[in-house]
Write a protein that holds these residues in place. Structure first.
Motif, PDB file in Angstrom:
ATOM      1  N   LYS A  45      10.717   3.398  -4.644  1.00 33.02           N
ATOM      2  CA  LYS A  45      10.522   2.258  -3.744  1.00 33.02           C
ATOM      3  C   LYS A  45      10.389   0.956  -4.535  1.00 33.02           C
ATOM      4  CE  LYS A  45       7.671   0.624   0.126  1.00 33.02           C
ATOM      5  NZ  LYS A  45       8.863   0.365   0.952  1.00 33.02           N
ATOM      6  N   ARG A  89      10.345  12.022   0.035  1.00 27.07           N
ATOM      7  CA  ARG A  89      10.740  10.987   0.986  1.00 27.07           C
ATOM      8  C   ARG A  89      12.026  11.380   1.702  1.00 27.07           C
ATOM      9  NH1 ARG A  89       8.264   7.892  -3.004  1.00 27.07           N
ATOM     10  NH2 ARG A  89       6.671   6.461  -2.226  1.00 27.07           N
ATOM     11  N   GLU A 117       0.803  -1.209   0.000  1.00 29.58           N
ATOM     12  CA  GLU A 117       0.000   0.000   0.000  1.00 29.58           C
ATOM     13  C   GLU A 117       0.838   1.263   0.000  1.00 29.58           C
ATOM     14  OE1 GLU A 117      -2.868  -0.106   3.121  1.00 29.58           O
ATOM     15  OE2 GLU A 117      -3.630  -2.083   2.572  1.00 29.58           O
ATOM     16  N   SER A 118       2.123   1.145   0.260  1.00 33.25           N
ATOM     17  CA  SER A 118       2.989   2.319   0.261  1.00 33.25           C
ATOM     18  C   SER A 118       3.340   2.781  -1.150  1.00 33.25           C
ATOM     19  CB  SER A 118       4.281   2.018   1.026  1.00 33.25           C
ATOM     20  OG  SER A 118       4.950   0.912   0.458  1.00 33.25           O
TER      21      SER A 118
END
Length: 200
Positions: free
Chosen positions: A136, A195, A83-84
Motif C-alpha cells: 500500500k 489483501r 491507519e491502514s
C-alpha cells in the motif's frame, strides 16, 4: 491537540529539555511545515549496539527519518497518519509531505530512543510486521522505498570510517540489515496475498 504544532514520539523515547523549543524556533525561522528531529539509540547488548551504530550513520538523512514536529492544520487537512498501514505510517507521512511540496527543516538535536536489549528475533519480526503494509505504501508513493534504501546505503558509504572503527559491530550491522530486508520482503509478499484474498 489545540496548538499550531504536533510533536509525536514513541513511548520509549526521551526528549532533551530544549529540543521542543529548538524545533519550534527552527520551524518558525524557516517557515517550515515540519521538522526532522533525528534520534540516537541507547540500550544494552550486541544487537542494540548494532542498531545504534547503523542509526548514527543516518542522522542527517531525511529520507531515512520522518518529520517529528508537524503543523496541526496539515495533519488535519490530510488525514494525519494512514491507519491502514502497518508500521510505515511515519515514512508515508514524510513521503506525503515531500510530494505535497511542504517546506521541511532539520535540527541536529537528538531524541534518545531507549530500545533496551534488542534481539535479532525482535528486530526481524518488527520488519516483517512493517513489510505487511509495504504494498500500500508503494502504491501511494512509487519510488519512495528505493529512494529511502539508496539514501541509507549512501550514508553507510560516507561514514565507512565510523563503521570500520568497530568492525565486529559493523559485521553485525550487515547481517542485521540483510535479515531486515528479507523480513520486509516476506511480510510484503504475505500482506499482498492476504489483501488479494480479502478482495476476491
Amino acid at each position: 491537540a489545540t496548538g499550531p504544532w504536533v510533536l509525536w514520539i514513541d513511548a520509549d523515547m526521551e526528549l532533551p529539555p530544549t529540543i521542543v523549543e529548538r524545533a519550534v524556533e527552527t520551524a518558525l525561522r524557516e517557515d517550515a511545515d515540519g521538522v526532522f528531529v533525528p534520534e540516537v539509540t541507547v540500550g544494552d547488548g550486541y544487537w542494540t549496539a548494532c542498531r545504534a551504530l547503523e542509526r548514527s550513520c543516518c542522522v542527517e538523512e531525511i529520507l531515512v527519518q520522518s518529520p517529528r514536529l508537524v503543523r496541526t492544520d496539515y495533519l488535519r487537512r490530510t488525514g494525519s497518519f494512514l491507519e491502514s498501514l502497518s508500521g510505515t505510517e511515519d515514512a508515508e507521512l514524510r513521503s506525503r509531505m515531500i510530494a505535497d511540496g511542504c517546506s521541511l527543516a532539520w535540527i541536529p538535536d537528538l531524541i534518545v530512543h531507549d530500545e533496551g536489549r534488542m534481539s535479532l528475533q525482535f528486530i526481524w519480526s518488527k520488519r516483517y510486521y512493517y513489510g505487511r503494509g509495504l504494498k500500500k505504501y508503494r502504491a501511494e508513493h512509487p519510488g519512495a522505498l528505493s529512494e529511502q534504501a539508496g539514501s541509507a546505503v549512501g550514508a553507510y558509504r560516507r561514514h565507512w570510517r565510523r563503521l570500520a572503527a568497530k568492525p565486529t559491530v559493523a559485521a553485525g550491522v550487515v547481517f542485521m540489515r540483510a535479515g531486515e530486508f528479507a523480513a520486509y520482503g516476506i511480510g510484503a509478499a504475505l500482506g499482498a496475498l492476504e489483501r488479494s484474498d480479502r478482495s476476491s
